[in-house]
Scaffold this active site. Structure first.
Site, PDB file in Angstrom:
ATOM      1  N   LYS A  59      -8.632  13.666   4.816  1.00 49.87           N
ATOM      2  CA  LYS A  59      -7.717  12.515   4.772  1.00 49.87           C
ATOM      3  C   LYS A  59      -6.704  12.717   5.881  1.00 49.87           C
ATOM      4  CE  LYS A  59      -6.664  13.736   0.447  1.00 49.87           C
ATOM      5  NZ  LYS A  59      -6.656  12.558  -0.379  1.00 49.87           N
ATOM      6  N   ARG A  60      -5.904  11.670   6.180  1.00 50.85           N
ATOM      7  CA  ARG A  60      -4.850  11.866   7.165  1.00 50.85           C
ATOM      8  C   ARG A  60      -3.990  13.080   6.774  1.00 50.85           C
ATOM      9  NH1 ARG A  60      -4.278   7.884  11.374  1.00 50.85           N
ATOM     10  NH2 ARG A  60      -2.379   9.001  11.915  1.00 50.85           N
ATOM     11  N   LYS A 114     -14.785   8.038  -3.236  1.00 49.52           N
ATOM     12  CA  LYS A 114     -16.013   8.352  -2.485  1.00 49.52           C
ATOM     13  C   LYS A 114     -16.559   9.712  -2.912  1.00 49.52           C
ATOM     14  CE  LYS A 114     -14.011   5.604   1.156  1.00 49.52           C
ATOM     15  NZ  LYS A 114     -13.107   5.642   2.317  1.00 49.52           N
ATOM     16  N   THR A 161      -8.640   6.382  -1.711  1.00 51.06           N
ATOM     17  CA  THR A 161      -9.988   5.812  -1.849  1.00 51.06           C
ATOM     18  C   THR A 161     -11.021   6.894  -1.567  1.00 51.06           C
ATOM     19  OG1 THR A 161      -9.653   5.000   0.398  1.00 51.06           O
ATOM     20  CG2 THR A 161      -9.513   3.378  -1.377  1.00 51.06           C
ATOM     21  N   LYS A 165       0.556  14.559   1.158  1.00 44.17           N
ATOM     22  CA  LYS A 165      -0.820  14.820   0.718  1.00 44.17           C
ATOM     23  C   LYS A 165      -1.066  16.319   0.482  1.00 44.17           C
ATOM     24  CE  LYS A 165      -2.579  10.739   3.234  1.00 44.17           C
ATOM     25  NZ  LYS A 165      -3.233   9.857   2.250  1.00 44.17           N
ATOM     26  N   HIS A 187       0.800  -1.231   0.000  1.00 43.90           N
ATOM     27  CA  HIS A 187       0.000   0.000   0.000  1.00 43.90           C
ATOM     28  C   HIS A 187       0.826   1.272   0.000  1.00 43.90           C
ATOM     29  CE1 HIS A 187      -3.931  -1.940   0.973  1.00 43.90           C
ATOM     30  NE2 HIS A 187      -3.138  -2.850   1.517  1.00 43.90           N
TER      31      HIS A 187
HETATM   32  C1  F58 Z   1      -3.146   3.753   2.324  1.00 45.81           C
HETATM   33  N1  F58 Z   1      -2.211   3.371   3.352  1.00 45.81           N
HETATM   34  C2  F58 Z   1      -2.489   4.472   1.169  1.00 45.81           C
HETATM   35  N2  F58 Z   1      -1.643   2.979   5.542  1.00 45.81           N
HETATM   36  O1  F58 Z   1      -1.768   5.600   1.640  1.00 45.81           O
HETATM   37  C3  F58 Z   1      -3.576   4.916   0.201  1.00 45.81           C
HETATM   38  O2  F58 Z   1      -3.016   5.504  -0.926  1.00 45.81           O
HETATM   39  C4  F58 Z   1      -4.400   3.702  -0.213  1.00 45.81           C
HETATM   40  O3  F58 Z   1      -5.517   4.099  -0.952  1.00 45.81           O
HETATM   41  C5  F58 Z   1      -4.894   2.941   1.010  1.00 45.81           C
HETATM   42  O4  F58 Z   1      -3.812   2.592   1.848  1.00 45.81           O
HETATM   43  C6  F58 Z   1      -5.624   1.664   0.644  1.00 45.81           C
HETATM   44  O5  F58 Z   1      -4.873   0.916  -0.258  1.00 45.81           O
HETATM   45  C7  F58 Z   1      -2.567   3.419   4.645  1.00 45.81           C
HETATM   46  O6  F58 Z   1      -3.683   3.784   4.984  1.00 45.81           O
HETATM   47  C8  F58 Z   1      -1.791   2.983   6.894  1.00 45.81           C
HETATM   48  O7  F58 Z   1      -2.703   3.542   7.446  1.00 45.81           O
HETATM   49  C9  F58 Z   1      -0.737   2.221   7.684  1.00 45.81           C
HETATM   50  C10 F58 Z   1      -1.224   1.899   9.076  1.00 45.81           C
HETATM   51  C11 F58 Z   1      -0.148   1.165   9.884  1.00 45.81           C
HETATM   52  C12 F58 Z   1       1.155   1.903   9.922  1.00 45.81           C
HETATM   53  C13 F58 Z   1       1.616   2.258   8.539  1.00 45.81           C
HETATM   54  C14 F58 Z   1       0.550   2.988   7.719  1.00 45.81           C
END
Ligand code: F58
Length: 832
Positions: free
Chosen positions: A568-569, A680, A676, A574, A376
């Site tokens: 978003k985060r 949405k 994602t 970003k 990811h």
């Molecule tokens: C996200 N990763 C990607 N990681 O940033 C985003 O582009 C993608 O659409 C999404 O995954 C789904 O594929 C992400 O959310 C985390 O939250 C991890 C949590 C645990 C620690 C490292 C980051």
């Protein structure tokens, strides 16, 4: 409805249509709610709190799912059925009640039933505290996938951790983020079923011993110094209007023996209590970071804990099927959601070889045929690695197994690339370039039959960057599955106005068959009445969001303004601060000529910052500081408003996406794996301003370039610019508007004269602008000017909005899951 005894109640529920426990008329539901209020909550209507009513309704809805749940669970024991096991450290499910009502098709009857009891369904929906067991996109993706697995009748289990505390609640104090513990279980969780008898022991630490068994075979015994127990908590995940109810099984850690009564004396008693507390800490709290935590023993323990429980559970299902472990891979397709569960490769080997006496080669074949890995991220620093020392201390046997896997793997590497020692050391599962680490992406990739990225661009870049060497070794394993989101939660549930309009026009098949059906609204783009109704729905959604923002932040926004949303985060890649630079630029234009005609905009932000991520917290403070100045300047006269919506989570998202006009997807190209939220927004009729990054590329292609506001450097251009030597200062010096905006931030214009406050942020931009904000600034401003011009022509804007929704079929998570089934799992959805 007649009075019944408790016994009647128990025996009347099973499998019948119109009984008082699971009947679907408003009258039956009303009675069932009263029964649950009485028999489960132990309350009379007169004394019931709102939470009592919520619980009674939730138990009623759960009762409606149980029959199908039990039948779906029974199907897991069928030896001919292959189960998709989705292993994920996070499941960000969102509130259950509304979604379950929608899937069961009893929302309106329930509304009527609770109304007859003096309650309002919307208040009860609002009462639910969502299980925030995830950080962001990755955890929410897992939840969308469970929804689609159920709706496509794929037998599936989501395996994860039942964190006692989920992602922190965010509050904004004086413009800064503060974090509050998320006590989501405080008022009880009616959706889970605790199964104390489904429990496995998980070992930690200690050492290993070699010996020969009775048959003279060489064996290894792991002598741990700690043991905990994992208890299963099961949550039903219903299909949309169908019979399958899949299983989300989350593990809670407990002490093996809560009290050791045998050794009961004062000293040991306290030791036993300490032991209990220590055991329970394993599943205590979700790590709130969006980059991996290096060197945290507890985080590593969490990963191993849930992986071990889950694999032991699969083995016990295999036993239930009366099948031996030789065919394990025919019963289970295990998907690793990023590297967090990747110790599964070593754990399955350990279980097969050490615990079940299988020979290594056979075990390795089975492991590789079972596992598949989804990546990811493209950020090299986000690839998980564990310090070897920590790994050895926590999982000594697994380290031995990993060494053996690596030894065999490197033999293969050397055969393939003879003499290339550099290549071998880059590929090695153990990073020996400095302090030693275990590279989790390497163990995942080596132990899997497929490796996928989450958008076309991302999958392509993976093979050229962070996983390049692994791609060189195993090109046939690499594939792409572009992410998707569920149209049930993200349109039908959260945007009832739009859903009603679409259903009124083309019927309701789109909810179950989004990919094939949503395109049917496209011809209606020519229908004036339809477009007017479309605009009216959006306007209603904007009014409701405006009211909520007023309530949560005190900021009044005009529903007629363009709602420009970035949720978003918070992360530098970003680029929320690029958005801020645009706001400041517009503000300066107004200050220069207060009477000019501009398109009014409301800038809405939301998102959490990792508690230890200093720059992300600065960005939140910057947004709120700019908001304070812009919102209160009489020259602006309300034409620009900035609001930071606190505590962005699934529940709040329900109100935000449907109200957006413009979706901000402005990451530096090559950094966002997929995104994602972008999907949405677009599914809810927002137009996107975005870079060529992640799934934006595919969204733009699907909706048509003329219905998408593209700007900025491409991933390739980003690399070229960096290679040439990127000097952010030259952009600052040569662009007057950019220079002015940055100088204002630096001079304290937005921080009541405090020059020190944003110095770190400004210095980063000027001296070390990793994410190329300054390089993309002018292209972004120009593109935003095109957005404003387009918004002036409301007719055309609405047309583009309709076309966006009509062409989003591809981004349903049903399509993604079908691809996983076909390309990766070799599973055929069950025919009914
Ligand atoms: C996200 N990763 C990607 N990681 O940033 C985003 O582009 C993608 O659409 C999404 O995954 C789904 O594929 C992400 O959310 C985390 O939250 C991890 C949590 C645990 C620690 C490292 C980051």
């Amino acid at each position: 409805m007649t009075e019944r005894s408790g016994n009647d109640l128990a025996s009347s529920a099973v499998g019948t249509g119109e009984n008082t426990r699971t009947g679907t008329t408003a009258g039956a539901i009303r009675q069932a709610v009263l029964d649950n209020l009485h028999y489960v909550q132990g309350r009379t209507p007169a004394l019931a709190t709102r939470n009592d009513w919520y619980m009674a309704v939730a138990f009623t809805v759960r009762d409606h799912m149980l029959d199908r749940f039990i039948r779906s669970l029974a199907r897991l024991a069928d030896p001919t059925v292959k189960i998709a096991s989705y292993l994920s450290a996070e499941f960000l499910m969102g509130p259950h009640l509304g979604n379950n009502l929608l899937c069961l098709g009893i929302t309106e009857q329930t509304r009527e039933a609770v109304k007859a009891l003096g309650q309002d369904l919307d208040d009860l929906l609002d009462q639910e505290e969502e299980p925030g067991l995830g950080n962001g996109g990755l955890g929410r993706l897992a939840a969308c996938y469970l929804d689609s697995l159920a709706s496509l009748n794929v037998p599936a289990i989501g395996y994860g951790i039942r964190y006692e505390f989920g992602i922190f609640d965010q509050e904004i104090r004086d413009g800064w983020q503060t974090e509050k513990t998320d006590k989501w279980l405080r008022l009880g969780n009616p959706w889970e079923i605790c199964r104390p008898e489904i429990a496995y022991t998980v070992q930690f630490g200690g050492h290993t011993e070699q010996y020969h068994d009775d048959e003279g075979r060489f064996r290894v015994r792991w002598v741990p110094n700690r043991v905990v127990k994992g208890i299963a908590y099961d949550t039903p995940v219903p299909a949309y209007r169908d019979d399958t109810v899949d299983l989300l099984r989350l593990w809670k850690s407990e002490a093996v023996e809560s009290f050791d009564f045998e050794a009961f004396n004062v000293g040991n008693y306290y030791k036993a209590v300490d032991e209990k507390i220590l055991s329970e800490t394993v599943s205590k709290v979700l790590y709130p970071n969006d980059e991996p935590e290096v060197g945290k023993t507890l985080r590593m323990a969490q990963q191993y804990f849930f992986v071990s429980c889950s694999l032991q559970d699969m083995i016990s299902i295999q036993r239930l099927r009366k099948k031996d472990l030789d065919s394990f891979h025919e019963s289970f397709a295990v998907q690793l959601n990023d590297t967090h569960p990747s110790v599964a490769v070593a754990e399955l080997m350990r279980l097969l070889v050490d615990e079940h006496c299988m020979d290594w080669d056979r075990a390795w074949t089975i492991t590789q045929k079972t596992m598949a890995y989804t990546n990811h991220t493209l950020l090299p620093e986000a690839l998980e690695k564990w310090p070897l020392v920590l790994f050895r201390r926590t999982l000594p046997r697994h380290l031995e197994i990993i060494y053996e896997i690596n030894r065999r793997f490197l033999d293969e590497v050397r055969q393939r690339f003879p003499g290339d020692d550099e290549c071998a050391s880059r590929l090695s599962i153990i990073d020996e370039s400095g302090e030693k680490f275990v590279r989790m992406a390497h163990i995942a990739a080596v132990g899997s039959h497929h490796i996928n990225g989450v958008a076309a661009l991302h999958s392509d870049l993976l093979t050229k960057t962070v996983l390049k060497d692994l791609y060189g070794m195993y090109p046939e394993r690499f594939t792409n599955v572009t992410n998707g989101v569920t149209p049930r939660r993200w349109v039908a549930l959260s945007n009832p106005g739009l859903a009603g309009l679409i259903t009124g026009a083309v019927g309701d098949k789109w909810i179950k068959h989004f990919e094939d059906e949503i395109g049917r609204i496209e011809p209606l783009v020519k229908d004036r009445g339809f477009r007017d109704a479309w605009a009216k729905v959006k306007r209603g959604n904007k009014e409701r969001l405006a009211a909520l923002i007023k309530e949560r932040t005190g900021v009044a926004i005009d529903p007629d303004s363009l709602f420009d949303v970035q949720v978003k985060r918070i992360h530098e890649y970003k680029r929320q601060h690029l958005n801020v630079l645009h706001i400041i630029t517009l503000y300066n234009r107004i200050k220069r000529d207060p009477r000019q005609d501009i398109v009014p905009r409301a800038f809405i932000f939301g998102g959490k910052a990792a508690p230890g991520y200093f720059m992300a917290k600065q960005i939140i403070k910057l947004i709120n500081s700019v908001a304070e100045v812009v919102n209160n300047d009489p020259d602006v006269a309300g034409r620009l408003k900035v609001a930071f919506f606190p505590d962005f989570n699934v529940k709040n998202a329900h109100s935000i996406y449907p109200a957006a006009d413009l979706s901000e997807q402005i990451s530096t190209a090559g950094k966002e794996a997929s995104g994602t939220g972008n999907m949405k927004f677009s599914m809810n009729g927002a137009l996107t301003i975005g870079t060529m990054d992640g799934a934006n590329v595919e969204i733009r292609e699907a909706v048509g370039p003329e219905n998408f506001f593209l700007f900025g450097l491409t991933a390739e251009e980003v690399l070229d610019l960096r290679a040439k030597g990127y000097a952010p200062r030259s952009f600052y010096e040569s662009n007057a508007n950019l220079g002015e905006a940055i100088d204002q931030i630096r001079s304290g214009h937005f921080s009541r004269g405090d020059k020190a406050l944003f110095a770190p942020l400004v210095n980063t931009l000027l001296n070390n602008d990793q994410f190329l904000l300054l390089a993309d600034y002018q292209a972004y401003i120009d593109c935003q000017d095109r957005v404003s011009a387009a918004y002036r022509d409301r007719e055309s804007w609405v047309r583009m909005s309709v076309l966006n929704v009509a062409r989003m079929g591809k981004f349903s998570s049903d399509r993604s899951i079908r691809e996983y089934c076909e390309k990766i799992w070799n599973i055929e959805p069950l025919k009914k």
